[in-house]
Motif scaffolding. Structure first.
Motif, short mmCIF file in Angstrom:
data_model
loop_
_atom_site.label_atom_id
_atom_site.label_comp_id
_atom_site.label_asym_id
_atom_site.label_seq_id
_atom_site.Cartn_x
_atom_site.Cartn_y
_atom_site.Cartn_z
N GLU A 173 -7.80 56.88 36.39
CA GLU A 173 -8.96 56.73 37.28
C GLU A 173 -8.74 55.60 38.29
OE1 GLU A 173 -12.63 56.38 35.08
OE2 GLU A 173 -12.22 58.27 34.06
N TYR A 174 -7.87 54.66 37.92
CA TYR A 174 -7.57 53.55 38.84
C TYR A 174 -6.20 53.75 39.50
CZ TYR A 174 -11.47 51.76 36.22
OH TYR A 174 -12.69 51.64 35.63
N GLY A 175 -5.68 54.95 39.39
CA GLY A 175 -4.42 55.28 40.07
C GLY A 175 -3.19 54.67 39.43
N ILE A 176 -3.31 54.33 38.16
CA ILE A 176 -2.18 53.66 37.49
C ILE A 176 -1.53 54.60 36.48
CG2 ILE A 176 -1.59 51.78 35.89
CD1 ILE A 176 -3.81 50.16 37.32
N THR A 177 -0.20 54.64 36.52
CA THR A 177 0.55 55.47 35.58
C THR A 177 0.92 54.63 34.36
OG1 THR A 177 1.46 56.67 37.45
CG2 THR A 177 2.62 56.92 35.36
N VAL A 178 0.75 55.23 33.19
CA VAL A 178 1.12 54.54 31.96
C VAL A 178 2.22 55.33 31.24
CG1 VAL A 178 -1.14 53.47 31.63
CG2 VAL A 178 -0.69 55.72 30.61
N ALA A 179 2.90 54.66 30.31
CA ALA A 179 3.96 55.33 29.55
C ALA A 179 3.86 54.92 28.09
CB ALA A 179 5.32 54.92 30.09
N GLN A 180 4.00 55.87 27.20
CA GLN A 180 3.98 55.54 25.78
C GLN A 180 5.36 55.08 25.33
OE1 GLN A 180 2.25 57.93 22.27
NE2 GLN A 180 4.31 58.74 22.49
N LEU A 186 10.58 50.96 33.67
CA LEU A 186 9.15 51.29 33.83
C LEU A 186 8.45 50.25 34.70
CD1 LEU A 186 8.40 52.36 30.14
CD2 LEU A 186 8.31 53.85 32.14
N ILE A 187 8.74 48.99 34.42
CA ILE A 187 8.08 47.91 35.17
C ILE A 187 8.48 47.97 36.65
CG2 ILE A 187 8.01 45.38 35.41
CD1 ILE A 187 8.35 45.53 32.20
N ASN A 188 9.76 48.25 36.90
CA ASN A 188 10.21 48.37 38.30
C ASN A 188 9.51 49.50 39.03
OD1 ASN A 188 11.89 46.23 38.01
ND2 ASN A 188 13.72 47.47 37.56
N HIS A 189 9.13 50.55 38.28
CA HIS A 189 8.39 51.67 38.89
C HIS A 189 6.89 51.40 38.97
CE1 HIS A 189 11.41 54.84 39.41
NE2 HIS A 189 11.99 54.37 38.33
N ARG A 190 6.46 50.19 38.63
CA ARG A 190 5.02 49.83 38.59
C ARG A 190 4.24 50.77 37.65
NH1 ARG A 190 3.52 45.27 38.89
NH2 ARG A 190 1.53 45.48 39.95
N ILE A 191 4.82 50.95 36.47
CA ILE A 191 4.17 51.73 35.41
C ILE A 191 3.82 50.75 34.28
CG2 ILE A 191 4.64 53.46 33.60
CD1 ILE A 191 6.41 54.87 35.77
#
Ligand code: GLU
Length: 264
Positions: free
Chosen positions: A97-104, A128-133
Motif C-alpha cells: 500500500e506504501y509502494g514498498i517491496t518486501v522479501a521473505q 535486496l537492500i541495494n534494490h530498496r527492498i
C-alpha cells in the motif's frame, strides 16, 4: 539522542509476537498496519531497513484454531508453516500500500554461524537492500527444530545486525524498557534510559527486570545487547504498544532504553 537517531541510517527492527497478534494468536491488524506504516515512513526517509519478525507460530495457532501453543515438535512446525505464510501475506499487503517491496528470508542457525553460508546470506541481504527492498526475516521454524535453533528472535536480530554490519537494532516489545527490578512486583522500579557500559547490564538481574509474553523475555534481550556490544553498535528496547512510537522517536521524543556501545 535526536542527533544520534538522525545519524543511524541502517536499522534492524525486531518485532515480537505480542506486537503483532491478539492473545488468540490471530493477527492484530491495527497493530501490524500501524507498525508497517511507521517502518515504511522511516524507509522513505532514506534509511536502510531490515525487519526481523516473530509471530509465525502465534499466527499459525490462531489460524489452525488451536487453543494453546503446541508442545509436540511436528505440531509446532505445522503452526509455523501455516503462520509464516499468513504473516508474509499481511506484510506484503500492508507494505505494498506504501509502494514498498518486501522479501521473505528464513534463516537457520548454520546460516549465521557457518562462514560460507553466512557470506551467502550477507550477499543475498545486500542485494535486496541495494534494490530498496525490505527483507523480512524469521527463523525457519519449519525445519529448524529446538536442538539446532537460535531459538529466539532477539538473538537472531542481533546476529543479523552484526553480520550485515548495520548501525542499530530496535527491539519492539510489550515492555517499556529495562528496569532496575521487575516493575510488576516492585512499584518503585525505575526504568533505565541509557546503558552504555556492560557493567550496567551485569548489575541487573535479567530474570527480575520485567519480562514479555514472547519466547525470550529480558534474558534474550540482554543476550542481544551483548552481541551488539561486541560490535560497538547501538540498540533500543521500546514498547510498540505506545501510539506511533517509532515515528515519535525519530521526531525527537525519548522512549525505552537506549544501549549505546559506540565507545566501548
Ligand atoms: N520464530 C518464532 C515465530 O515466528 C518466534 C521466536 C521468538 O518469539 O523470538 O513464531
Amino acid at each position: 539522542m535526536q542527533n544520534t537517531l538522525k545519524s543511524l541510517n541502517q536499522i534492524v527492527i525486531k518485532i515480537g509476537s505480542s506486537s503483532l497478534t491478539h492473545e488468540s494468536g490471530l493477527i492484530d491488524l491495527w497493530k501490524m498496519e500501524s507498525l508497517v506504516k511507521q517502518i515504511a515512513n522511516l524507509f522513505n526517509s532514506g534509511k536502510d531497513v531490515i525487519v526481523v519478525s516473530s509471530g509465525a507460530i502465534a499466527a499459525g495457532i490462531g489460524k489452525m484454531k488451536l487453543t494453546e501453543k503446541p508442545k509436540a515438535m511436528p505440531e509446532k512446525q505445522a503452526a509455523a508453516a501455516v503462520g509464516q505464510s499468513t504473516l508474509m501475506h499481511m506484510y506484503e499487503k500492508f507494505f505494498s500500500e506504501y509502494g514498498i517491496t518486501v522479501a521473505q528470508v528464513l534463516l537457520t542457525k548454520e546460516d549465521m554461524y557457518e562462514e560460507s553460508r553466512r557470506a551467502h546470506c550477507v550477499n543475498a541481504l545486500s542485494a535486496l537492500i541495494n534494490h530498496r527492498i525490505i527483507p523480512i526475516i524469521n527463523e525457519n521454524d519449519v525445519v529448524a527444530i529446538d536442538e539446532i535453533k537460535v531459538g529466539d528472535n532477539d538473538t537472531l536480530s542481533a546476529e543479523v545486525c552484526k553480520m550485515i554490519n548495520f548501525d542499530n537494532l530496535i527491539i519492539l516489545s510489550d515492555i517499556n524498557g529495562v528496569y532496575n527490578k521487575d516493575p510488576r512486583k516492585h512499584p518503585d522500579a525505575e526504568m533505565i534510559p541509557l546503558i552504555d557500559r556492560l557493567e550496567i547490564l551485569d548489575a541487573i538481574d535479567a530474570g527480575d527486570a520485567g519480562s514479555t509474553v514472547g519466547t525470550g523475555g529480558m534474558q534474550t534481550k540482554f543476550k542481544a545487547a551483548r552481541i551488539i556490544a561486541s560490535t560497538s553498535k547501538t540498540m533500543f528496547i521500546i514498547n510498540s504498544g505506545q501510539k506511533d512510537v517509532l515515528n515519535r522517536m525519530f521526531s525527537g521524543e525519548s522512549f525505552g532504553t537506549f544501549f549505546d556501545f559506540r565507545n566501548l
